[in-house]
Enzyme design. Structure first.
Site, PDB file in Angstrom:
ATOM      1  N   ALA A  64      43.009  47.748  57.683  1.00 60.97           N
ATOM      2  CA  ALA A  64      44.421  47.890  58.019  1.00 60.97           C
ATOM      3  C   ALA A  64      44.837  47.429  59.407  1.00 60.97           C
ATOM      4  O   ALA A  64      45.970  47.001  59.595  1.00 60.97           O
ATOM      5  CB  ALA A  64      44.844  49.343  57.830  1.00 60.97           C
ATOM      6  N   ALA A  65      43.975  47.558  60.424  1.00 62.18           N
ATOM      7  CA  ALA A  65      44.405  47.263  61.797  1.00 62.18           C
ATOM      8  C   ALA A  65      44.777  45.786  61.962  1.00 62.18           C
ATOM      9  O   ALA A  65      44.190  44.928  61.299  1.00 62.18           O
ATOM     10  CB  ALA A  65      43.290  47.630  62.779  1.00 62.18           C
ATOM     11  N   PRO A  66      45.800  45.507  62.795  1.00 55.20           N
ATOM     12  CA  PRO A  66      46.538  46.439  63.656  1.00 55.20           C
ATOM     13  C   PRO A  66      47.674  47.182  62.977  1.00 55.20           C
ATOM     14  O   PRO A  66      48.317  48.011  63.597  1.00 55.20           O
ATOM     15  CB  PRO A  66      47.064  45.532  64.760  1.00 55.20           C
ATOM     16  CG  PRO A  66      47.281  44.220  64.073  1.00 55.20           C
ATOM     17  CD  PRO A  66      46.151  44.092  63.081  1.00 55.20           C
ATOM     18  N   GLY A  67      47.960  46.861  61.700  1.00 52.37           N
ATOM     19  CA  GLY A  67      48.898  47.690  60.965  1.00 52.37           C
ATOM     20  C   GLY A  67      50.122  47.018  60.393  1.00 52.37           C
ATOM     21  O   GLY A  67      50.941  47.674  59.742  1.00 52.37           O
ATOM     22  N   LYS A 119      50.614  44.954  57.858  1.00 54.08           N
ATOM     23  CA  LYS A 119      50.703  45.024  56.402  1.00 54.08           C
ATOM     24  C   LYS A 119      50.839  46.463  55.926  1.00 54.08           C
ATOM     25  O   LYS A 119      51.567  46.748  54.981  1.00 54.08           O
ATOM     26  CB  LYS A 119      49.488  44.340  55.786  1.00 54.08           C
ATOM     27  CG  LYS A 119      49.377  42.864  56.177  1.00 54.08           C
ATOM     28  CD  LYS A 119      48.069  42.236  55.719  1.00 54.08           C
ATOM     29  CE  LYS A 119      47.965  40.782  56.191  1.00 54.08           C
ATOM     30  NZ  LYS A 119      47.801  40.690  57.663  1.00 54.08           N
ATOM     31  N   GLU A 160      40.553  51.680  58.923  1.00 53.66           N
ATOM     32  CA  GLU A 160      40.038  50.683  59.860  1.00 53.66           C
ATOM     33  C   GLU A 160      38.645  51.126  60.299  1.00 53.66           C
ATOM     34  O   GLU A 160      38.468  52.219  60.835  1.00 53.66           O
ATOM     35  CB  GLU A 160      40.965  50.537  61.057  1.00 53.66           C
ATOM     36  CG  GLU A 160      40.421  49.624  62.142  1.00 53.66           C
ATOM     37  CD  GLU A 160      39.996  48.253  61.626  1.00 53.66           C
ATOM     38  OE1 GLU A 160      38.889  47.820  61.985  1.00 53.66           O
ATOM     39  OE2 GLU A 160      40.773  47.627  60.868  1.00 53.66           O
ATOM     40  N   ASP A 196      43.039  42.914  52.948  1.00 56.87           N
ATOM     41  CA  ASP A 196      43.251  41.751  53.814  1.00 56.87           C
ATOM     42  C   ASP A 196      41.925  41.555  54.533  1.00 56.87           C
ATOM     43  O   ASP A 196      41.701  42.109  55.607  1.00 56.87           O
ATOM     44  CB  ASP A 196      44.401  41.996  54.777  1.00 56.87           C
ATOM     45  CG  ASP A 196      44.702  40.761  55.613  1.00 56.87           C
ATOM     46  OD1 ASP A 196      44.819  39.675  55.034  1.00 56.87           O
ATOM     47  OD2 ASP A 196      44.799  40.892  56.849  1.00 56.87           O
ATOM     48  N   CYS A 228      43.070  34.738  55.802  1.00 58.95           N
ATOM     49  CA  CYS A 228      43.781  33.705  56.565  1.00 58.95           C
ATOM     50  C   CYS A 228      42.835  32.523  56.786  1.00 58.95           C
ATOM     51  O   CYS A 228      42.721  32.005  57.897  1.00 58.95           O
ATOM     52  CB  CYS A 228      44.309  34.256  57.887  1.00 58.95           C
ATOM     53  SG  CYS A 228      43.054  34.956  58.972  1.00 58.95           S
TER      54      CYS A 228
END
Length: 490
Positions: free
Chosen positions: A119-122, A124, A142, A187, A240
Site C-alpha cells: 500500500a505505501a505511500p498510500g 491507491k 506495507e 500494486d 509500473c
C-alpha cells in the site's frame, strides 16, 4: 536518455514479436526524453465533483485537463508541496497520472472489504477508501516499517475513517484471513521501467536488480492475494514496468496455477489506455504506453475468483475477547465521553450519523478509543499500525475522566458537519492559516465569529475543509493543537 542496453534489446524483441510499427517503436524510445507528467487526485471524501473546477482554479490551474482513466484525477503543472494548506487538509493527493489507474479498476463499493497488499505511500489505498465512502473496511498493508509510517500519515491526512493499517508479510495475512476480502489490490514491487523518465535512480536500480529479482516476489504476493480473496471476489494486479515476465507472463502462470481465476475486461469503463486483444497472451489486460497515452508506463489487469477448490480454507471468525465487556465501567464511560464530544461539535444530523457508527463499533485499548468495523480479534497475530479510526483517548484527572480528541478524528469531519459555535473557518489567503500550520497561537475576533463558544475545543478549517483543532480562550486566543510532527518549518 541513455537506456540500459539489456532493456533496449528486450523491448525491440517485444516490438518485433508484436508486429509494432517502426513509427511506434521510435515514438516509444523518444518518449523517455520527454518531460514526465504530473497529476493530482481530488479527495472525494471531501470534494464533490461540482467543486473540482473551483478547487483547481484556487490551486492555480487555468486549464482543466482530466485524466481519462480516473474520475477524480487531473493533470497539473504545479509542484506538489507539503506547505500547501489544501494538502494538509487532505483536499487532494499528488499522484502520477498512470498510478491512478489501479484504484479506478478496483471499483470498490460502499460495504466492500478491500485489501491493498502493497500500500505505501498510500495513493491507491486512499482512492479505494474514497470509493468505500466510510462503509465496509480497507486493510492497507506495507511490509516496510518506515514506509508504513508514511502510509499512516496519508491515510489520516485524507480523512479516512474505516482503515486498518498492517505492517506484515503477505503470507501472514493469508494465514490469518483466508477468503476474507471482496477485493484485493496488488500494486506489486517491480523493476520500475515505467519510471525511467521520472526518476533517474530507477535506471541504476534496474541495472542492479532488474526483473529477475522481482518476479519471485510478485508470485509470492499473488499467491497470498489468491488465498485472502473470497469466491466471487476480484483481484487487481498492477506494475509500473514494461517487462512481460512481470506482467502478462506472470499472470498467465498465475492463471495456470489457479484455474478458477479468470480475466475481466475493463474496456467498457476505462478509456485512454491500451486494452490488449486476442492477439495478446493476456486478452483483457491493460497497458499505458508513454507514447500512446498521457502517462508513464503501467500494466494492469483485473481477475475474478470462481468457486473454491477442494482443500482450500474458509475464513473462521475467532472467538471474542470478552475482557473488554460492554458492562465494564471504563468502557461505558469512555463511550459516553466520546458521544458527548461528538454532540459538542457536530450538528444534529451529523451527530446522529457519526455517533451511531461509533457506538456500534467502539473498541477500548486501555485509555485509547478505536472505531473498527469488525471485531479486533480478526487481527490477532498480525502487526497492526492503525486499528480503524482513532478518535482520541481518555485522560484521568484527580476528579474526573476527560476525552482528548485526536488530530485524525478532526480530519474525518467535514466543515458542513460542524456547529458554528466551534468552527473557525479561515480563507486560504488568511495569514493565520500558515501560522496555525506552523504550530503558532492564533487569535480570532468575536465580531468575525460571533457564535463561537467562549472557551473550549474549536476546529480550524480552510474554506470549509478541516485542518485540525485548538482550544479557545475567552480572550480569543487559540491554543494550537496541530501535531508537532506535521507542522510547517520555516
Amino acid at each position: 536518455m541513455n537506456l540500459p542496453e539489456r532493456f533496449t534489446e528486450r523491448m525491440l524483441d517485444y516490438f518485433k514479436r508484436t508486429n509494432t510499427s517502426e513509427e511506434d517503436v521510435k515514438a516509444f524510445f523518444e518518449s523517455f526524453d520527454k518531460k514526465a507528467l504530473k497529476g493530482i487526485r481530488l479527495n472525494r471524501l471531501k470534494v464533490a465533483p461540482f467543486q473540482d473546477k473551483d478547487i483547481l482554479a484556487t490551486l492555480g490551474e487555468e486549464n482543466i485537463n482530466p485524466v481519462s482513466w480516473c474520475e477524480s484525477g487531473y493533470y497539473t503543472n504545479m509542484e506538489a508541496s507539503g506547505k500547501d494548506p489544501y494538502y494538509h487538509a487532505g483536499v487532494y493527493y499528488p499522484q502520477e497520472p498512470s498510478a491512478m489507474l489501479p484504484g479506478q479498476v478496483v471499483g470498490a463499493k460502499p460495504g466492500d472489504f478491500v485489501l491493498d497488499l502493497c500500500a505505501a505511500p498510500g495513493g491507491k489505498s486512499c482512492r479505494v477508501a474514497e470509493d468505500l465512502k466510510g462503509e465496509g473496511m480497507l486493510v492497507a498493508n506495507e511490509i516496510n516499517e518506515d514506509r508504513a509510517k508514511a502510509l499512516l500519515r496519508n491515510i489520516e491526512r485524507m480523512g479516512i475513517s474505516n482503515c486498518v493499517i498492517l505492517n506484515e508479510t503477505p503470507e501472514n495475512i493469508a494465514d490469518k484471513l483466508p477468503c476474507f476480502f471482496d477485493k484485493v489490490l496488488v500494486d506489486a514491487p517491480c523493476s520500475g521501467e515505467g519510471m525511467f523518465r521520472r526518476d533517474f535512480q530507477a535506471i541504476s536500480s534496474w541495472s542492479k536488480f532488474g526483473p529477475d529479482s522481482c518476479i519471485p516476489i510478485q508470485e509470492t504476493i499473488l499467491e497470498a492475494a489468491y488465498v485472502v480473496l473470497k469466491p466471487g471476489g476480484e483481484l487487481v494486479y498492477s506494475t509500473c514496468t514494461f517487462c512481460e515476465g512481470e506482467n502478462e507472463e506472470g499472470i498467465v502462470r498465475f492463471l495456470e496455477r489457479h484455474p478458477n481465476m479468470s480475466v475481466l475486461s475493463c474496456e467498457s469503463f476505462i478509456s485512454g489506455v491500451t486494452h490488449l486483444d486476442n492477439t495478446s497472451s493476456l486478452p483483457g489486460a491493460m497497458r499505458i504506453w508513454p507514447h500512446k497515452s498521457e502517462g508513464d508506463g503501467h500494466f494492469c489487469v483485473k481477475l475474478k475468483k470462481g468457486e473454491m477448490l477442494e482443500g482450500e480454507n474458509e475464513f473462521v471468525a475467532p472467538g471474542r475477547n470478552w475482557r473488554k465487556r460492554n458492562d465494564n465501567y471504563s468502557f461505558n464511560k469512555s463511550k459516553e465521553l466520546l458521544s458527548d464530544f461528538y454532540r459538542s461539535i457536530l450538528n444534529d444530523e451529523a451527530y446522529k450519523r457519526i455517533n451511531k457508527k461509533a457506538e456500534d463499533h467502539i473498541v477500548l485499548h486501555k485509555d485509547k478509543i478505536h472505531i473498527l468495523p469488525v471485531p479486533e480479534e480478526y487481527f490477532n497475530g498480525l502487526k497492526v499500525v492503525k486499528l480503524g479510526l482513532f478518535p482520541g483517548e481518555i485522560k484521568m484527572t484527580t476528579v474526573e475522566r476527560l476525552f482528548t480528541p485526536s488530530h485524525s478524528l478532526i480530519l474525518t469531519v467535514n466543515g458542513s458537519d460542524l456547529k458554528e459555535s466551534v468552527l473557525i473557518n479561515l480563507q486560504r489567503d488568511d495569514e493565520r492559516v500558515i501560522r496555525y500550520l506552523k504550530g503558532e497561537t492564533i487569535c480570532v475576533s468575536r465580531e468575525d465569529f460571533p457564535k463561537l463558544v467562549k472557551k473550549g475545543y474549536v476546529v480550524v478549517a480552510i474554506d470549509g475543509f478541516t485542518l485540525g483543532c485548538g482550544k479557545l480562550a475567552p480572550d480569543g486566543s487559540v491554543k494550537n493543537l496541530y501535531p508537532k510532527a506535521w507542522r510547517l518549518i520555516g
